[in-house]
Design an enzyme around this catalytic site. Structure first.
Site, mmCIF file in Angstrom:
data_model
loop_
_atom_site.group_PDB
_atom_site.id
_atom_site.type_symbol
_atom_site.label_atom_id
_atom_site.label_comp_id
_atom_site.label_asym_id
_atom_site.label_seq_id
_atom_site.Cartn_x
_atom_site.Cartn_y
_atom_site.Cartn_z
ATOM 1 N N TYR A 27 29.587 -15.025 -25.822
ATOM 2 C CA TYR A 27 31.043 -15.188 -25.904
ATOM 3 C C TYR A 27 31.499 -16.220 -26.926
ATOM 4 C CZ TYR A 27 30.612 -12.679 -21.478
ATOM 5 O OH TYR A 27 30.307 -11.757 -20.517
ATOM 6 N N HIS A 104 36.491 -6.606 -26.359
ATOM 7 C CA HIS A 104 35.488 -7.424 -25.683
ATOM 8 C C HIS A 104 34.817 -8.287 -26.735
ATOM 9 C CE1 HIS A 104 35.821 -5.163 -21.939
ATOM 10 N NE2 HIS A 104 35.900 -4.089 -22.703
HETATM 11 C C1 DQA Z 1 33.967 -9.335 -21.709
HETATM 12 C C2 DQA Z 1 32.825 -8.388 -21.304
HETATM 13 C C3 DQA Z 1 32.839 -8.115 -19.818
HETATM 14 O O1 DQA Z 1 31.760 -7.256 -19.479
HETATM 15 C C4 DQA Z 1 32.683 -9.410 -19.051
HETATM 16 O O2 DQA Z 1 32.758 -9.159 -17.675
HETATM 17 C C5 DQA Z 1 33.664 -10.459 -19.471
HETATM 18 C C6 DQA Z 1 33.964 -10.613 -20.883
HETATM 19 C C7 DQA Z 1 33.843 -9.727 -23.201
HETATM 20 O O3 DQA Z 1 34.835 -10.200 -23.746
HETATM 21 O O4 DQA Z 1 32.766 -9.580 -23.766
HETATM 22 O O5 DQA Z 1 34.135 -11.244 -18.650
HETATM 23 O O6 DQA Z 1 35.196 -8.666 -21.529
#
Ligand code: DQA
Length: 154
Positions: A27, A104
């Site tokens: 992230y 994402h």
């Molecule tokens: C997310 C991906 C999702 O699978 C995860 O549960 C998140 C973050 C991303 O930004 O990569 O909380 O949305």
């Protein structure tokens, strides 16, 4: 150029307020506030206006979606894990009836099988998905949103 800037509702779902303390390999290291500042700057450069919303409560996200008509021209949504199972959010996006881009930070297609599911698959409003590009993905997403809005106006 349009008379006024397109209004993009940037929505962050569950657990995204914890950016900065989540796995940096997946992230990145920016906090949500830092990410929002970056998004705002990128959006301004593209001639877009942004408004931000975050919640950890599914019903609050749904109520915000219900209120968006006449308040936004498009939605940029990172639903977090809700995107994999929260069918009521899909229905609320359908009701909001605004062009929506699903984003994402991590590459959800290369992670656990349950993350490969998107409840938005097949939903007409969701015209694109950006995944696995980290914070840079937001700039790509904003450019795609602008293209889509310009096309819709054309
Ligand atoms: C997310 C991906 C999702 O699978 C995860 O549960 C998140 C973050 C991303 O930004 O990569 O909380 O949305």
């Amino acid at each position: 150029m349009s008379a006024r800037a397109w209004r993009i509702e940037v929505m962050h779902g569950v657990n995204l307020d914890q950016l900065g303390r989540r796995d940096p390999l997946l992230y990145g290291t920016l906090t949500l506030a830092e990410l929002e500042r970056r998004i705002e700057t990128d959006a301004r450069e593209l001639g877009l206006a942004t408004r931000f919303f975050h919640t950890n409560h599914e019903g609050e996200l749904i109520e915000r979606l219900h209120s968006l008509r006449d308040q936004a021209d498009a939605i940029l949504l990172n639903p977090g894990a809700w995107g994999h199972y929260a069918w009521a959010i899909r229905d609320a996006l359908d009701i909001a009836a605004l062009p929506t881009l699903e984003i994402h930070l991590s590459d959800v297609q290369s992670r656990e099988p349950w993350r490969r599911v998107s409840v938005f698959d097949g939903l007409e409003q969701r015209f694109a998905t950006v995944s696995g590009r980290g914070p840079d993905g937001y700039r790509d997403a904003l450019a795609l949103l602008r293209e889509e809005l310009e096309r819709g106006r054309g």
